[in-house]
Motif scaffolding. Structure first.
Motif, short mmCIF file in Angstrom:
data_model
loop_
_atom_site.label_atom_id
_atom_site.label_comp_id
_atom_site.label_asym_id
_atom_site.label_seq_id
_atom_site.Cartn_x
_atom_site.Cartn_y
_atom_site.Cartn_z
N ALA A 116 0.84 -1.44 -0.17
CA ALA A 116 -0.07 0.01 0.17
C ALA A 116 0.94 1.11 0.00
O ALA A 116 0.74 2.12 -0.51
CB ALA A 116 -0.98 -0.02 1.10
N ILE A 117 1.93 1.32 0.96
CA ILE A 117 2.87 2.34 0.82
C ILE A 117 3.51 2.54 -0.33
O ILE A 117 3.72 3.69 -0.99
CB ILE A 117 3.75 2.30 2.09
CG1 ILE A 117 3.11 2.19 3.45
CG2 ILE A 117 4.86 3.22 2.02
CD1 ILE A 117 3.89 1.82 4.42
N ALA A 118 4.03 1.38 -1.18
CA ALA A 118 4.61 1.83 -2.47
C ALA A 118 3.66 2.00 -3.70
O ALA A 118 3.93 2.96 -4.20
CB ALA A 118 5.28 0.24 -2.60
N PHE A 119 2.33 1.70 -3.32
CA PHE A 119 1.25 2.18 -4.40
C PHE A 119 1.19 3.72 -4.30
O PHE A 119 1.20 4.59 -5.11
CB PHE A 119 -0.17 1.38 -4.46
CG PHE A 119 -0.84 1.99 -5.20
CD1 PHE A 119 -2.10 2.76 -4.88
CD2 PHE A 119 -1.01 1.56 -6.53
CE1 PHE A 119 -2.93 3.22 -5.44
CE2 PHE A 119 -2.13 1.82 -7.08
CZ PHE A 119 -3.02 2.81 -6.87
N ILE A 120 1.20 4.24 -3.00
CA ILE A 120 0.79 5.56 -2.65
C ILE A 120 1.95 6.41 -3.14
O ILE A 120 1.78 7.62 -3.77
CB ILE A 120 0.56 5.87 -1.01
CG1 ILE A 120 -0.86 5.00 -0.54
CG2 ILE A 120 0.49 7.28 -0.69
CD1 ILE A 120 -0.85 5.07 0.79
N ALA A 121 3.19 6.12 -2.94
CA ALA A 121 4.36 6.84 -3.08
C ALA A 121 4.44 6.70 -4.66
O ALA A 121 4.66 7.96 -5.34
CB ALA A 121 5.65 6.12 -2.68
N ALA B 130 1.74 9.15 -5.91
CA ALA B 130 2.06 10.73 -5.65
C ALA B 130 3.22 11.26 -6.57
O ALA B 130 3.27 12.37 -7.17
CB ALA B 130 2.37 10.78 -4.13
N LEU B 131 4.29 10.37 -6.71
CA LEU B 131 5.23 10.75 -7.67
C LEU B 131 4.70 11.18 -9.04
O LEU B 131 5.20 11.97 -9.78
CB LEU B 131 6.36 9.55 -7.78
CG LEU B 131 7.60 9.84 -8.56
CD1 LEU B 131 8.27 11.04 -8.13
CD2 LEU B 131 8.36 8.63 -8.64
N ALA B 132 3.90 9.94 -9.62
CA ALA B 132 3.21 10.32 -10.85
C ALA B 132 2.49 11.58 -10.94
O ALA B 132 2.47 12.22 -12.13
CB ALA B 132 2.37 9.20 -11.15
N TYR C 25 4.81 8.71 4.28
CA TYR C 25 5.52 7.50 3.92
C TYR C 25 6.69 6.94 5.03
O TYR C 25 6.96 5.86 5.12
CB TYR C 25 6.28 7.72 2.36
CG TYR C 25 6.89 6.55 1.93
CD1 TYR C 25 8.63 6.53 2.09
CD2 TYR C 25 6.60 5.43 1.53
CE1 TYR C 25 9.20 5.44 1.53
CE2 TYR C 25 7.31 4.43 1.24
CZ TYR C 25 8.79 4.32 1.06
OH TYR C 25 9.43 3.38 0.80
N LYS C 26 7.41 8.25 5.47
CA LYS C 26 8.39 7.90 6.43
C LYS C 26 7.88 7.40 7.51
O LYS C 26 8.24 6.39 8.45
CB LYS C 26 9.27 9.10 6.77
CG LYS C 26 10.21 9.56 5.55
CD LYS C 26 11.01 10.78 5.97
CE LYS C 26 11.89 11.19 4.90
NZ LYS C 26 12.81 12.09 5.11
N GLU C 27 6.80 7.95 8.27
CA GLU C 27 6.02 7.25 9.30
C GLU C 27 5.87 5.94 9.22
O GLU C 27 5.73 5.20 9.98
CB GLU C 27 4.70 8.27 9.40
CG GLU C 27 4.99 9.70 10.04
CD GLU C 27 3.95 10.57 10.28
OE1 GLU C 27 4.17 11.79 10.62
OE2 GLU C 27 2.75 10.19 9.98
#
Length: 454
Positions: free
Chosen positions: A14-19, A22-24, A67-69
């Motif tokens: 989930a974190i990877a998908f959100i990151a 956001a980057l896109a 993401y860091k949290e």
């Protein structure tokens, strides 16, 4: 399926998908703003562009912070899982190290991967890891099924290795096998073995549970022998009694015949009859001593709980005098007094020494080495001679009444020894080869007060 249902893995995805999302979005916004900046009317839109860029940067920083949290939370979960795994591993190791039974784990190639301390003690190896099964089990001389039949119809370790191979390849368990095993140090043991398959996603192998049944088997044999001797004593006591009465009658008529003055030849025959009857009476008397042994109650002056203390060294030296043998009792450790009947113990030791004296090979002088040592509240005495030995097939029969390998004798001597030792709450074992025979006796040791030791 197990990987996808793991909550830690789901959070990471989930974190990877959100990151990535956001980057896109950030890349798309930057590209859009750049395109607008290059249009002819881009100068009028520059303040709006700067505001949009600041908003995008703030949004991106928020995503990074989130993401860091989440990454920190994930690291905490991983650490907790690692500590839990370490704790479980320590518990498993503690349980295996305290088990009295041996636990072995073989991989798919039959290589030993794990062995707890009990297994190392049972097999007599300090570090058997990475041994192949055929090397670990090379001391196995016979394997038996639970019903007592020989496993595989073969001698040696082959049936056990075949069972291990089936367990690894075909997941076929083997329960309650019994194996005769000799350690590298020469100690003979009887092992109980159970094989169970071990399977997981990456590898396969077999787990082996081993128990040392040596003492249990020996106790079972002692109990069966006691039961057989008791049954034989009850059955034969009546027969011996009737036989002795008949001998008394024959002896009486023979004495009457020898008292007459007629026919000197008849008198001579009568004397032979009387002598033969006397010999038979002696044999029957010995048998009755075995079938109906005397009580081992304490003599006058002692209570039934306080039997007299017998000095075994002096008693053994006294018993050896009538026989032509060389007695070596230099290995005599500590006090060796035992509570018991001195007359019965004298008879037991005399029978053992006479048995050694009659076992001289090729007329050589008989040497008997006697050793004694205390082990807690038990006393262990061994008699080792240099005689011709006892054939292996006869070792389990020598304590049976009337069984003898000698041309003369009744076969009651060792049976009486066994009866006397067991009546003193002791045990007796025998081992033999071409170099001689060793009898090992274990008896309760007398207390220091009873032995007169300060």
């Amino acid at each position: 399926m197990r990987v996808l249902t793991n909550p830690i893995v789901i959070k990471m995805l989930a974190i990877a998908f959100i990151a990535l999302a956001a980057l896109a979005i950030f890349v798309w916004i930057i590209r859009t703003l750049r395109q607008r900046a290059t249009t002819p009317t881009g100068e009028g839109l520059r303040p709006r562009l700067e505001n949009s860029a600041g908003f995008t940067l703030a949004a991106y920083q928020g995503v990074i912070q989130r993401y860091k949290e989440q990454e920190k939370e994930l690291a905490g979960l991983r650490e907790a899982e690692r500590q839990r795994a370490v704790a479980m591993e320590k518990v498993s190791a503690a349980v295996l190290s305290q088990l009295s039974s041996g636990v072995l784990v073989f991989n798919s190639m039959g290589i030993l991967q794990q062995a707890n301390p009990a297994a190392r003690t049972i097999f007599g190896y300090s570090s058997p890891l990475n041994f192949h099964a055929r090397d670990l089990f090379k001391g196995v001389s016979a394997v038996r099924n639970p019903d007592g039949s020989q496993a595989g119809g073969e001698a040696g370790s082959a049936p056990l290795l075949q069972a291990l191979e089936r367990c690894i390849r075909q997941a076929e368990a083997a329960h309650r096998l019994e194996a005769d095993y000799t350690t590298p140090a020469g100690d003979r043991r009887v092992l109980g073995i159970t094989l169970s398959p071990v399977r997981d996603a990456q590898a396969r192998g077999a787990a082996c549970l081993v128990s040392d049944l040596t003492e249990i088997i020996a106790m079972g044999r002692q109990m069966r022998l006691r039961e057989n001797l008791a049954s034989l004593g009850e059955m034969s006591a009546g027969i011996a009694h009737e036989f002795k009465n008949s001998l008394a009658t024959i002896s009486g008529y023979a004495q009457m015949l020898s008292a007459t003055d007629h026919q000197p030849a008849a008198r001579g025959f009568a004397e032979k009859i009387a002598n033969e009857a006397s010999n038979l009476t002696s044999v029957v008397t010995d048998f009755l001593k075995f079938a109906r042994p005397g009580s081992l109650d304490a003599p006058a002056g002692f209570s039934s709980e306080e039997k007299p203390s017998v000095d075994l060294r002096g008693l053994i030296e006294d018993c050896a005098r009538p026989y032509e043998l060389e007695l070596d009792i230099r290995q005599w450790e500590g006090d060796t007094h035992v509570p018991g009947d001195p007359t019965a113990l004298r008879q037991a030791f005399s029978n053992l020494l006479r048995n050694s004296a009659e076992a001289a090979s090729n007329g050589a002088r008989v040497k008997v080495r006697v050793a004694a040592a205390r082990d807690g509240d038990r006393l262990q005495i061994s008699f080792s001679d240099n005689g011709c030995g006892i054939p292996p097939q006869d070792l389990e029969k020598i304590f049976i009444p009337f069984f003898t390998t000698k041309p003369t004798g009744t076969g009651l001597g060792l049976a009486l020894v066994h009866r006397i030792v067991t009546q003193h709450n002791g045990s007796i074992a025998v081992s033999s080869n071409a170099q001689g025979t060793t009898f090992k006796l274990t008896l309760p040791a007398a207390s220091a007060a009873a032995a007169g030791v300060s």
